[in-house]
Design a protein around this motif. Structure first.
Motif, PDB file in Angstrom:
ATOM      1  N   ALA A   1     -46.332  -5.200  10.959  1.00 39.64           N
ATOM      2  CA  ALA A   1     -44.889  -5.181  11.197  1.00 39.64           C
ATOM      3  C   ALA A   1     -44.137  -5.449   9.903  1.00 39.64           C
ATOM      4  O   ALA A   1     -44.567  -6.259   9.086  1.00 39.64           O
ATOM      5  CB  ALA A   1     -44.518  -6.232  12.248  1.00 39.64           C
ATOM      6  N   GLN A   2     -43.022  -4.773   9.750  1.00 39.01           N
ATOM      7  CA  GLN A   2     -42.169  -4.961   8.574  1.00 39.01           C
ATOM      8  C   GLN A   2     -41.513  -6.338   8.637  1.00 39.01           C
ATOM      9  O   GLN A   2     -40.921  -6.696   9.640  1.00 39.01           O
ATOM     10  CB  GLN A   2     -41.081  -3.882   8.535  1.00 39.01           C
ATOM     11  CG  GLN A   2     -40.150  -3.957   7.343  1.00 39.01           C
ATOM     12  CD  GLN A   2     -40.789  -3.456   6.072  1.00 39.01           C
ATOM     13  OE1 GLN A   2     -41.582  -2.528   6.083  1.00 39.01           O
ATOM     14  NE2 GLN A   2     -40.454  -4.077   4.957  1.00 39.01           N
ATOM     15  N   GLU A   3     -41.626  -7.093   7.572  1.00 39.94           N
ATOM     16  CA  GLU A   3     -40.976  -8.407   7.471  1.00 39.94           C
ATOM     17  C   GLU A   3     -39.467  -8.212   7.482  1.00 39.94           C
ATOM     18  O   GLU A   3     -38.968  -7.255   6.901  1.00 39.94           O
ATOM     19  CB  GLU A   3     -41.425  -9.110   6.188  1.00 39.94           C
ATOM     20  CG  GLU A   3     -40.801 -10.463   5.965  1.00 39.94           C
ATOM     21  CD  GLU A   3     -41.193 -11.480   7.019  1.00 39.94           C
ATOM     22  OE1 GLU A   3     -40.361 -11.753   7.899  1.00 39.94           O
ATOM     23  OE2 GLU A   3     -42.308 -11.990   6.968  1.00 39.94           O
TER      24      GLU A   3
ATOM     25  N   GLU B   1     -51.999  -5.231  14.266  1.00 38.73           N
ATOM     26  CA  GLU B   1     -50.588  -4.848  14.318  1.00 38.73           C
ATOM     27  C   GLU B   1     -49.969  -5.165  12.964  1.00 38.73           C
ATOM     28  O   GLU B   1     -50.097  -6.284  12.454  1.00 38.73           O
ATOM     29  CB  GLU B   1     -49.879  -5.649  15.411  1.00 38.73           C
ATOM     30  CG  GLU B   1     -48.448  -5.276  15.624  1.00 38.73           C
ATOM     31  CD  GLU B   1     -48.292  -4.085  16.555  1.00 38.73           C
ATOM     32  OE1 GLU B   1     -47.209  -3.509  16.552  1.00 38.73           O
ATOM     33  OE2 GLU B   1     -49.256  -3.736  17.265  1.00 38.73           O
TER      34      GLU B   1
ATOM     35  N   ARG C   1     -47.254  -9.578   9.203  1.00 31.97           N
ATOM     36  CA  ARG C   1     -45.916  -9.197   8.739  1.00 31.97           C
ATOM     37  C   ARG C   1     -46.035  -8.876   7.263  1.00 31.97           C
ATOM     38  O   ARG C   1     -46.605  -9.656   6.494  1.00 31.97           O
ATOM     39  CB  ARG C   1     -44.920 -10.335   8.953  1.00 31.97           C
ATOM     40  CG  ARG C   1     -44.634 -10.576  10.405  1.00 31.97           C
ATOM     41  CD  ARG C   1     -43.551 -11.608  10.592  1.00 31.97           C
ATOM     42  NE  ARG C   1     -43.652 -12.679   9.601  1.00 31.97           N
ATOM     43  CZ  ARG C   1     -43.515 -13.947   9.865  1.00 31.97           C
ATOM     44  NH1 ARG C   1     -43.264 -14.360  11.079  1.00 31.97           N
ATOM     45  NH2 ARG C   1     -43.612 -14.856   8.915  1.00 31.97           N
TER      46      ARG C   1
ATOM     47  N   LYS D   1     -32.914  -6.538   9.761  1.00 34.63           N
ATOM     48  CA  LYS D   1     -34.272  -6.100  10.067  1.00 34.63           C
ATOM     49  C   LYS D   1     -34.561  -4.794   9.360  1.00 34.63           C
ATOM     50  O   LYS D   1     -33.730  -4.018   9.092  1.00 34.63           O
ATOM     51  CB  LYS D   1     -34.454  -5.934  11.567  1.00 34.63           C
ATOM     52  CG  LYS D   1     -34.069  -7.182  12.306  1.00 34.63           C
ATOM     53  CD  LYS D   1     -35.268  -7.783  12.958  1.00 34.63           C
ATOM     54  CE  LYS D   1     -34.920  -8.896  13.867  1.00 34.63           C
ATOM     55  NZ  LYS D   1     -34.715 -10.155  13.421  1.00 34.63           N
TER      56      LYS D   1
ATOM     57  N   TYR E   1     -51.958  -9.916  13.899  1.00 34.52           N
ATOM     58  CA  TYR E   1     -50.579  -9.503  13.640  1.00 34.52           C
ATOM     59  C   TYR E   1     -50.208  -9.906  12.219  1.00 34.52           C
ATOM     60  O   TYR E   1     -50.265 -11.084  11.870  1.00 34.52           O
ATOM     61  CB  TYR E   1     -49.654 -10.196  14.643  1.00 34.52           C
ATOM     62  CG  TYR E   1     -48.220  -9.771  14.598  1.00 34.52           C
ATOM     63  CD1 TYR E   1     -47.776  -8.675  15.326  1.00 34.52           C
ATOM     64  CD2 TYR E   1     -47.294 -10.470  13.845  1.00 34.52           C
ATOM     65  CE1 TYR E   1     -46.449  -8.287  15.301  1.00 34.52           C
ATOM     66  CE2 TYR E   1     -45.966 -10.094  13.810  1.00 34.52           C
ATOM     67  CZ  TYR E   1     -45.552  -8.999  14.543  1.00 34.52           C
ATOM     68  OH  TYR E   1     -44.237  -8.622  14.513  1.00 34.52           O
TER      69      TYR E   1
ATOM     70  N   GLU F   1     -43.093  -1.099  13.075  1.00 35.64           N
ATOM     71  CA  GLU F   1     -44.478  -1.544  13.145  1.00 35.64           C
ATOM     72  C   GLU F   1     -45.398  -0.388  13.489  1.00 35.64           C
ATOM     73  O   GLU F   1     -44.956   0.675  13.915  1.00 35.64           O
ATOM     74  CB  GLU F   1     -44.644  -2.662  14.176  1.00 35.64           C
ATOM     75  CG  GLU F   1     -44.249  -2.293  15.573  1.00 35.64           C
ATOM     76  CD  GLU F   1     -44.319  -3.466  16.541  1.00 35.64           C
ATOM     77  OE1 GLU F   1     -44.847  -3.264  17.644  1.00 35.64           O
ATOM     78  OE2 GLU F   1     -43.837  -4.564  16.191  1.00 35.64           O
TER      79      GLU F   1
ATOM     80  N   ARG G   1     -38.301  -4.726  14.720  1.00 34.08           N
ATOM     81  CA  ARG G   1     -39.056  -4.447  13.496  1.00 34.08           C
ATOM     82  C   ARG G   1     -39.764  -3.095  13.600  1.00 34.08           C
ATOM     83  O   ARG G   1     -40.212  -2.700  14.666  1.00 34.08           O
ATOM     84  CB  ARG G   1     -40.120  -5.518  13.259  1.00 34.08           C
ATOM     85  CG  ARG G   1     -39.556  -6.856  12.899  1.00 34.08           C
ATOM     86  CD  ARG G   1     -40.686  -7.819  12.584  1.00 34.08           C
ATOM     87  NE  ARG G   1     -40.154  -9.016  11.973  1.00 34.08           N
ATOM     88  CZ  ARG G   1     -40.469 -10.242  12.339  1.00 34.08           C
ATOM     89  NH1 ARG G   1     -41.346 -10.447  13.300  1.00 34.08           N
ATOM     90  NH2 ARG G   1     -39.943 -11.268  11.730  1.00 34.08           N
TER      91      ARG G   1
ATOM     92  N   SER H   1     -38.694  -6.704  19.035  1.00 33.21           N
ATOM     93  CA  SER H   1     -38.617  -7.498  17.808  1.00 33.21           C
ATOM     94  C   SER H   1     -37.584  -6.960  16.828  1.00 33.21           C
ATOM     95  O   SER H   1     -37.176  -7.660  15.909  1.00 33.21           O
ATOM     96  CB  SER H   1     -39.984  -7.535  17.115  1.00 33.21           C
ATOM     97  OG  SER H   1     -40.304  -6.247  16.606  1.00 33.21           O
TER      98      SER H   1
ATOM     99  N   LEU I   1     -44.059  -1.873   4.776  1.00 36.77           N
ATOM    100  CA  LEU I   1     -44.786  -1.251   5.884  1.00 36.77           C
ATOM    101  C   LEU I   1     -45.332   0.127   5.507  1.00 36.77           C
ATOM    102  O   LEU I   1     -46.476   0.448   5.818  1.00 36.77           O
ATOM    103  CB  LEU I   1     -43.871  -1.127   7.112  1.00 36.77           C
ATOM    104  CG  LEU I   1     -44.572  -0.542   8.330  1.00 36.77           C
ATOM    105  CD1 LEU I   1     -45.061  -1.661   9.224  1.00 36.77           C
ATOM    106  CD2 LEU I   1     -43.655   0.385   9.082  1.00 36.77           C
TER     107      LEU I   1
ATOM    108  N   ASP J   1     -44.182  -6.884   3.602  1.00 38.16           N
ATOM    109  CA  ASP J   1     -42.943  -6.505   2.931  1.00 38.16           C
ATOM    110  C   ASP J   1     -42.761  -4.996   2.865  1.00 38.16           C
ATOM    111  O   ASP J   1     -41.638  -4.515   2.862  1.00 38.16           O
ATOM    112  CB  ASP J   1     -42.909  -7.069   1.508  1.00 38.16           C
ATOM    113  CG  ASP J   1     -42.795  -8.582   1.488  1.00 38.16           C
ATOM    114  OD1 ASP J   1     -42.148  -9.133   2.396  1.00 38.16           O
ATOM    115  OD2 ASP J   1     -43.357  -9.201   0.578  1.00 38.16           O
TER     116      ASP J   1
END
Length: 132
Positions: free
Chosen positions: A123-125, A121, A77, A132, A75, A109, A107, A105, A81, A79
């Protein structure tokens, strides 16, 4: 301080190194055919280590023939995506899920498989202002 440095078994360290560098824009800091350390390009934090199957006699890295990845999600995270999404498409990665909003979440992703079949996976920070 506690940090995790995940090590995964891979068939080909140089190929996997280049794949992850192309996907995430990270950098390699160790080099070699049997082991690699991938770090964040900005702060040098280790994000993933690659270990060639069957070398150094680690009991959990002996054989790629055992089904790998069960119970494991890599996973990340990030900056940006959509930049990583574009990178994944340019790599012709096996896509498991296209970008979407995860209602749990909050987010954005997406999910894909790496060269060795690991589930990854992205995911956008969360934004710095708490949004979000």
């Amino acid at each position: 301080m506690i940090r995790s440095e995940v090590i995964i078994g891979v068939k080909n360290v140089p190929q996997s190194r280049e794949w992850y560098k192309s996907l995430l824009g990270c950098k390699a800091t160790h080099g070699g055919e049997t082991f690699e350390i991938l770090t964040d390009k900005d702060d040098n934090t280790t994000i993933l280590c690659l270990h060639k199957w069957g070398v150094h006699e680690h009991s959990t890295l002996i054989s790629p023939d055992v089904k790998k990845g069960n119970g494991l999600i890599l996973y990340f995270r990030v900056d940006d995506l959509m930049q990583i999404w574009d990178n994944a498409r340019n790599l012709y990665a096996v896509i498991e899920e296209v970008p979407h909003l995860n209602p749990n979440s909050g987010r954005q992703e997406f999910s894909l498989r790496d060269l060795d079949g690991y589930y990854v996976e992205i995911a956008q920070e969360a934004k710095q202002d708490g949004k979000k």
